[in-house]
Design an enzyme around this catalytic site. Structure first.
Site, PDB file in Angstrom:
ATOM      1  CE  LYS A 113       4.936   4.686  -0.993  1.00 22.18           C
ATOM      2  NZ  LYS A 113       4.243   5.549  -1.656  1.00 22.18           N
ATOM      3  CE  LYS A 196      -6.466   7.936 -13.459  1.00 18.16           C
ATOM      4  NZ  LYS A 196      -5.210   8.860 -13.374  1.00 18.16           N
ATOM      5  CE  LYS A 199       0.455  -3.712  -9.815  1.00 14.27           C
ATOM      6  NZ  LYS A 199       1.554  -3.315 -10.179  1.00 14.27           N
TER       7      LYS A 199
END
Ligand code: TRP
Length: 332
Positions: A113, A196, A199
């Site tokens: 982050k 997968k 998003k």
């Protein structure tokens, strides 16, 4: 013997897609029959990355409606909003008092982050793991169904629990274990032939439970395929195997067999396969979409569910917190 306590948090971001449905959600639904389950929507955690969310309750209730529509039962599991349980915050404070800057800075998700968003390194982000530990330990949960990406957080949870126990000479907190969502669940592939569904593979290759039939059809018709088999019984390339994987979850075994035979004797036409898959997918998604729509517009019902969840969650949380306060030495 009392049941194991299970707790997990769901981030209120985005719409639920087929990957979530067959991954996390199926697992939750199965667990609600077996364990004493606490499932909450992590709307405090949202503020770590979105300090001024435009629609935090709207996002939360969208997730709630989808989970209920897909089979989570508020009578069986305790389903609540994290922000309806301020007891969590008091426990978070206690854990923060004994969490060290060094160990918090070493957490992988924190470092990611910081790299992604160097201008918003707030204390909430740094203490994400202590809040998560509080979420779990406020119910003394022993099992936490989460993906691999959360395992380090779970390890921190055990560290904080253990540290509290040894500082206050108590065995108040259990050391919760992650239970991977891997067992027996189908991994849903994206429609672009790689990775997968979700998003990271983009919206066009992801089927959301709220997609209208025309959208579902369009996405499937655009799914990636190859030029077709040239020899009998050839191994399928990934993008084709993926379409068969999707077919196995929404179509009948006969349908799958039919197209598998066609593939094996090189007579397959991908257009036909996709048309069939699209119809079966619509038949699967459409009732869910309808139920989500119905629930989403039934505010009184959603409120009843959340009120019931909050009351059950608070009963458990106040019990734990009273013990914690007694052990530390506060007045109860
Ligand atoms: N960190 C989790 C995620 O990103 C969400 C979460 C918050 C959670 N609190 C939790 C998961 C407690 C399990 C238990 O997916």
């Amino acid at each position: 013997m009392s049941k194991d306590i299970v707790c997990s948090g769901i981030r209120p971001t985005g719409n639920l897609h087929l990957g979530n449905y067959f991954g996390a959600l199926k697992n939750f639904v199965r667990m609600q029959d077996e364990y004493d389950c606490y499932f909450f929507i992590a709307d405090y955690h949202s503020l770590t990355t979105h300090p001024t969310p435009g629609s935090i309750y709207q996002d939360a209730r969208a997730i709630l409606a989808a989970y209920i529509a897909a089979g989570l039962d508020p009578e069986k599991a305790t389903i609540y909003l994290q922000s309806d349980l301020p007891e969590t915050v008091e426990l978070y404070l206690f854990f923060n008092m004994n969490a060290y800057l060094g160990e918090l800075e070493r957490v992988t998700s924190f470092k990611d982050k910081v790299r992604q968003n160097p201008n918003n390194v707030n204390a909430g982000l740094l203490t994400y793991p202590t809040l998560m530990a509080a979420d779990i330990l406020i119910h003394k949960a022993t099992k936490v169904p989460v993906g691999k990406d959360q395992e380090q957080h779970l390890e921190m949870t055990r560290t904080f629990a253990q540290r509290f126990n040894s500082m206050y000479h108590t065995d108040l907190f259990p050391l919760p274990q992650a239970i991977g969502s891997a067992t027996g669940l189908v991994k849903i592939p994206a429609l672009n032939g790689a990775g997968k569904m979700g998003k990271s593979e983009g919206e066009a290759s992801t089927i959301f439970l709220t997609d209208e039939p025309s959208v579902v059809r369009k996405k499937i018709m655009k799914a990636k395929t190859d030029l077709g088999p040239t020899q009998p019984n050839q191994t399928k390339p990934e993008e084709i195997e993926n379409l068969f994987t999707l077919m196995r979850v929404v179509s009948t075994p006969e349908t799958v067999q039919h197209f598998d035979d066609l593939y094996n004797n090189c007579q397959i036409r991908y257009g036909d396969l996709k048309k069939q898959l699209a119809e079966d997918m619509v038949a699967f998604v459409e009732p869910l979409r309808q139920r989500i729509l119905e629930l989403s517009s039934d505010e009184p019902q959603l409120r009843r569910i959340l009120d019931m969840g909050r009351d059950k969650a608070r009963a458990s949380a106040t019990r734990t917190l009273a013990e914690v306060r007694r052990v530390i030495g506060y007045r109860n």
